[in-house]
Design a protein around this motif. Sequence first.
Motif, PDB file in Angstrom:
ATOM      1  N   HIS A   1      -6.754 -12.646  27.539  1.00  0.00           N
ATOM      2  CA  HIS A   1      -7.176 -13.680  28.482  1.00  0.00           C
ATOM      3  C   HIS A   1      -7.932 -14.808  27.792  1.00  0.00           C
ATOM      4  N   VAL A   2      -7.594 -16.022  28.154  1.00  0.00           N
ATOM      5  CA  VAL A   2      -8.338 -17.219  27.742  1.00  0.00           C
ATOM      6  C   VAL A   2      -8.565 -18.053  29.002  1.00  0.00           C
ATOM      7  N   SER A   3      -9.687 -18.741  29.056  1.00  0.00           N
ATOM      8  CA  SER A   3     -10.053 -19.470  30.274  1.00  0.00           C
ATOM      9  C   SER A   3      -9.055 -20.565  30.637  1.00  0.00           C
ATOM     10  N   GLU A   4      -8.348 -21.093  29.653  1.00  0.00           N
ATOM     11  CA  GLU A   4      -7.369 -22.143  29.916  1.00  0.00           C
ATOM     12  C   GLU A   4      -6.137 -21.618  30.643  1.00  0.00           C
ATOM     13  N   LYS A   5      -6.004 -20.295  30.708  1.00  0.00           N
ATOM     14  CA  LYS A   5      -4.861 -19.670  31.369  1.00  0.00           C
ATOM     15  C   LYS A   5      -5.390 -18.673  32.408  1.00  0.00           C
ATOM     16  N   PRO A   6      -5.749 -19.169  33.606  1.00  0.00           N
ATOM     17  CA  PRO A   6      -6.410 -18.308  34.575  1.00  0.00           C
ATOM     18  C   PRO A   6      -5.492 -17.420  35.427  1.00  0.00           C
ATOM     19  N   TYR A   7      -4.182 -17.637  35.380  1.00  0.00           N
ATOM     20  CA  TYR A   7      -3.276 -16.928  36.283  1.00  0.00           C
ATOM     21  C   TYR A   7      -2.417 -15.908  35.551  1.00  0.00           C
ATOM     22  N   LEU A   8      -2.114 -14.815  36.239  1.00  0.00           N
ATOM     23  CA  LEU A   8      -1.237 -13.788  35.653  1.00  0.00           C
ATOM     24  C   LEU A   8       0.072 -14.391  35.173  1.00  0.00           C
ATOM     25  N   GLU A   9       0.596 -15.345  35.920  1.00  0.00           N
ATOM     26  CA  GLU A   9       1.876 -15.968  35.580  1.00  0.00           C
ATOM     27  C   GLU A   9       1.817 -16.746  34.263  1.00  0.00           C
ATOM     28  N   ASP A  10       0.632 -17.017  33.769  1.00  0.00           N
ATOM     29  CA  ASP A  10       0.464 -17.740  32.501  1.00  0.00           C
ATOM     30  C   ASP A  10       0.722 -16.855  31.280  1.00  0.00           C
ATOM     31  N   TYR A  11       0.897 -15.545  31.495  1.00  0.00           N
ATOM     32  CA  TYR A  11       1.002 -14.583  30.395  1.00  0.00           C
ATOM     33  C   TYR A  11       2.356 -13.878  30.407  1.00  0.00           C
ATOM     34  N   PRO A  12       2.825 -13.474  29.215  1.00  0.00           N
ATOM     35  CA  PRO A  12       4.077 -12.708  29.154  1.00  0.00           C
ATOM     36  C   PRO A  12       3.997 -11.470  30.054  1.00  0.00           C
ATOM     37  N   SER A  13       5.044 -11.206  30.778  1.00  0.00           N
ATOM     38  CA  SER A  13       5.162 -10.046  31.681  1.00  0.00           C
ATOM     39  C   SER A  13       4.094 -10.021  32.781  1.00  0.00           C
ATOM     40  N   CYS A  14       3.440 -11.145  33.033  1.00  0.00           N
ATOM     41  CA  CYS A  14       2.477 -11.312  34.128  1.00  0.00           C
ATOM     42  C   CYS A  14       1.329 -10.295  34.103  1.00  0.00           C
ATOM     43  N   PHE A  15       0.742 -10.079  32.939  1.00  0.00           N
ATOM     44  CA  PHE A  15      -0.493  -9.305  32.833  1.00  0.00           C
ATOM     45  C   PHE A  15      -1.318  -9.878  31.698  1.00  0.00           C
ATOM     46  N   PHE A  16      -2.635  -9.628  31.777  1.00  0.00           N
ATOM     47  CA  PHE A  16      -3.499 -10.023  30.666  1.00  0.00           C
ATOM     48  C   PHE A  16      -4.566  -8.971  30.450  1.00  0.00           C
ATOM     49  N   TYR A  17      -5.220  -9.069  29.292  1.00  0.00           N
ATOM     50  CA  TYR A  17      -6.315  -8.183  28.930  1.00  0.00           C
ATOM     51  C   TYR A  17      -7.603  -8.990  28.809  1.00  0.00           C
ATOM     52  N   SER A  18      -8.688  -8.434  29.302  1.00  0.00           N
ATOM     53  CA  SER A  18     -10.009  -8.936  28.930  1.00  0.00           C
ATOM     54  C   SER A  18     -10.526  -7.948  27.884  1.00  0.00           C
ATOM     55  N   ALA A  19     -11.191  -8.459  26.877  1.00  0.00           N
ATOM     56  CA  ALA A  19     -11.618  -7.612  25.755  1.00  0.00           C
ATOM     57  C   ALA A  19     -13.133  -7.534  25.682  1.00  0.00           C
ATOM     58  N   SER A  20     -13.614  -6.354  25.321  1.00  0.00           N
ATOM     59  CA  SER A  20     -15.041  -6.154  25.062  1.00  0.00           C
ATOM     60  C   SER A  20     -15.183  -5.280  23.820  1.00  0.00           C
ATOM     61  N   GLU A  21     -16.306  -5.437  23.150  1.00  0.00           N
ATOM     62  CA  GLU A  21     -16.581  -4.637  21.957  1.00  0.00           C
ATOM     63  C   GLU A  21     -17.546  -3.518  22.335  1.00  0.00           C
ATOM     64  N   TRP A  22     -17.258  -2.310  21.869  1.00  0.00           N
ATOM     65  CA  TRP A  22     -18.066  -1.128  22.143  1.00  0.00           C
ATOM     66  C   TRP A  22     -18.375  -0.413  20.839  1.00  0.00           C
ATOM     67  N   THR A  23     -19.409   0.416  20.883  1.00  0.00           N
ATOM     68  CA  THR A  23     -19.650   1.347  19.785  1.00  0.00           C
ATOM     69  C   THR A  23     -19.246   2.731  20.259  1.00  0.00           C
ATOM     70  N   GLY A  24     -18.770   3.523  19.324  1.00  0.00           N
ATOM     71  CA  GLY A  24     -18.333   4.872  19.638  1.00  0.00           C
ATOM     72  C   GLY A  24     -19.394   5.897  19.307  1.00  0.00           C
ATOM     73  N   ARG A  25     -18.961   7.141  19.219  1.00  0.00           N
ATOM     74  CA  ARG A  25     -19.877   8.258  18.963  1.00  0.00           C
ATOM     75  C   ARG A  25     -20.631   8.126  17.651  1.00  0.00           C
TER      76      ARG A  25
END
Length: 112
Positions: free
Chosen positions: A76-100
């Motif tokens: 996901h990027v803010s310039e492309k707010p709609y599902l239709e803006d992405y291949p196959s009409c889906f997008f991901y929002s990403a976050s960084e996590w730490t594991g065990r």
Amino acid sequence: MTNVERKYVGGPLTKLWDDKGEFGQCVRDDVTEEDIRDLLREAPIRFLEVNVGRPLRWIPLNERFEFWKSIRSNLHVSEKPYLEDYPSCFFYSASEWTGRDGERLIVLHKFH
């Protein structure tokens, strides 16, 4: 039901889980493509896909580059707010996590 079979039901994600139980801490939200490229250069990064109604999908470490190449156009990027803006009409929002053990994780929340 084991933790591996446990399904994400929606809402804010506060913990991750695998066959050993719950863990994890979100470090930051709104991770960009550039952030992910930088993280991949710095250290081994593990990807995790979160999709409503499904178990968490852990991408094997040795498949991280191939997986990243296959989904980066759906980040996901803010310039492309709609599902239709992405291949196959889906997008991901990403976050960084730490594991065990302090490992770095990129959690990709799928929207469709």
